[in-house]
Design an enzyme around this catalytic site. Structure first.
Site, PDB file in Angstrom:
ATOM      1  N   THR A 185      45.701 -13.937  19.340  1.00 19.32           N
ATOM      2  CA  THR A 185      45.627 -13.806  17.878  1.00 19.32           C
ATOM      3  C   THR A 185      44.183 -13.831  17.397  1.00 19.32           C
ATOM      4  O   THR A 185      43.853 -13.223  16.382  1.00 19.32           O
ATOM      5  CB  THR A 185      46.449 -14.938  17.225  1.00 19.32           C
TER       6      THR A 185
ATOM      7  N   SER B  93      48.944 -13.501  24.878  1.00 17.45           N
ATOM      8  CA  SER B  93      48.906 -14.422  26.022  1.00 17.45           C
ATOM      9  C   SER B  93      50.277 -14.686  26.632  1.00 17.45           C
ATOM     10  O   SER B  93      50.371 -15.329  27.676  1.00 17.45           O
ATOM     11  CB  SER B  93      48.218 -15.736  25.659  1.00 17.45           C
TER      12      SER B  93
ATOM     13  N   THR C  68      47.204 -18.418  21.890  1.00 17.32           N
ATOM     14  CA  THR C  68      47.561 -19.843  21.893  1.00 17.32           C
ATOM     15  C   THR C  68      48.884 -20.133  22.618  1.00 17.32           C
ATOM     16  O   THR C  68      49.130 -21.278  22.990  1.00 17.32           O
ATOM     17  CB  THR C  68      47.645 -20.386  20.453  1.00 17.32           C
ATOM     18  N   ASP C  69      49.716 -19.095  22.811  1.00 15.76           N
ATOM     19  CA  ASP C  69      51.051 -19.366  23.373  1.00 15.76           C
ATOM     20  C   ASP C  69      51.013 -19.956  24.783  1.00 15.76           C
ATOM     21  O   ASP C  69      51.812 -20.839  25.108  1.00 15.76           O
ATOM     22  CB  ASP C  69      51.892 -18.076  23.387  1.00 15.76           C
TER      23      ASP C  69
HETATM   24  N1  ASP Z   1      51.228 -14.582  20.640  1.00 17.19           N
HETATM   25  C1  ASP Z   1      49.837 -14.919  20.471  1.00 17.19           C
HETATM   26  C2  ASP Z   1      49.227 -15.109  21.841  1.00 17.19           C
HETATM   27  O1  ASP Z   1      49.494 -16.097  22.468  1.00 17.19           O
HETATM   28  C3  ASP Z   1      49.731 -16.153  19.661  1.00 17.19           C
HETATM   29  C4  ASP Z   1      48.326 -16.671  19.418  1.00 17.19           C
HETATM   30  O2  ASP Z   1      47.357 -16.262  20.016  1.00 17.19           O
HETATM   31  O3  ASP Z   1      48.205 -17.568  18.551  1.00 17.19           O
HETATM   32  O4  ASP Z   1      48.503 -14.253  22.294  1.00 17.19           O
END
Ligand code: ASP
Length: 317
Positions: free
Chosen positions: A20, A65, A96-97
């Protein structure tokens, strides 16, 4: 003649993987509807304000991710080790995932002390109120700090330990929490404060262990579970997400013993996010979360460790 004392800027390499923090969407008011990993490392860096560090960027991947895998972990570790003498610290931008899993793998396999900071964002780069640039600035400050050592995560001003961090909220900017404890420190507008020093267990794993990792699955226990699902023949280990302190119903325990007799290593973990599992007829996961126990067991199996040796490795956590 006046001598002006200048601070030597630290050299930081930024490795980008997507997420993200590199996401963008069509509607800037919509923080939840966007494509992760859609802007390049160069573009991300071009939005930074002037910062007292000398920065270079290398694009490792451009993914959400949720697509993260052992191949990219291997590439990241290889790049870190290859560049170790050229830079003072490293920042890895990441979704973040699965950030907690990547941070944990790096923690286990990166044997150097120069800081490696994982950072991400909860809102895409072009959303109103995006947290990405602020997080990235703080991560660069942390990677430049002389007290920072080894792998850490920086999110929402807080410094997290890869061993205990987990994503606790699906959308909020304060998305991360630490299992059984507090954050390691805080970065306030670039100024770093540690609450306790980074520590690391020395374990016998190496980067190339990530090439063809043994298959380890996760089994989730729930009230009324009646039978084990069928696992593929390739499965060499199983993490059991038990209830409470790792509890597993009797019928399932008996079936797990049969798998164990066939040579599958079983680790008892908890569905909960706090506390630990320390008593089990299987290998207790102690304070490790399910995905981190999965990584650790796969690495142990790569070294063909016996159950007693695997128990001893997990007991570190
Ligand atoms: N779906 C995204 C990822 O993990 C979520 C994020 O980055 O906050 O790439």
């Amino acid at each position: 003649m006046h001598r002006i004392k200048t601070m030597q800027n630290k050299k930081i390499l930024i490795l980008t993987t997507g997420g993200t923090i590199a996401g963008s969407g069509e509607d800037h008011l919509q923080g939840a509807n966007y494509k992760a990993g859609s802007i390049s490392g160069e573009t991300l860096l071009s939005s930074l304000p002037p910062i007292p560090a000398s920065l270079e960027v290398y694009e490792v991947a451009q993914i959400d991710s949720i697509e993260m895998d052992a191949k990219i972990w291997h590439k990241l570790l290889t790049l870190l080790h290859q560049n170790i003498t050229l830079y003072d610290g490293f920042v890895i931008t990441h979704g973040t995932d699965t950030m907690e899993e990547s941070a944990f793998v790096l923690e286990l396999l990166y044997q150097e002390s120069k800081p490696v900071i994982l950072v991400g964002a909860m809102r895409p780069s072009d959303a109103i109120g995006s947290d990405g640039i602020k997080n990235l600035c703080n991560a660069i400050s942390l990677a430049s700090n002389s007290k920072a050592k080894g792998v850490m995560v920086l999110m929402n001003d807080k410094i997290y330990d890869p061993k205990t961090i987990y994503k606790a909220h699906t959308y909020n900017l304060d998305a991360f929490a630490s299992r059984n404890g507090g954050d390691m420190g805080y970065v306030l507008d670039g100024s770093v404060r540690f609450f306790y020093p980074p520590y690391k267990h020395t374990l016998p794993f190496v980067t190339d262990d990530l090439i063809s990792l043994p298959k380890v699955e996760i089994l989730y226990i729930y009230a009324g579970i009646s039978d084990l699902p069928k696992f593929s023949h390739e499965v060499r280990g199983l993490i059991v997400a038990g209830c409470g302190a790792g509890n597993i119903p009797t019928k399932i325990r008996i079936q797990l013993r049969e798998l164990q007799a066939q040579g599958i290593q079983i680790v008892a973990c908890s569905r909960g996010n706090q506390g630990f599992v320390c008593e089990s007829e299987f290998i207790p996961a102690y304070a490790l979360s399910l995905p981190k126990a999965r990584i650790l067991l796969a690495l142990c199996l790569q070294h063909k460790q016996a159950q007693e040796d695997i128990k001893a490795v997990f007991a570190h956590f």
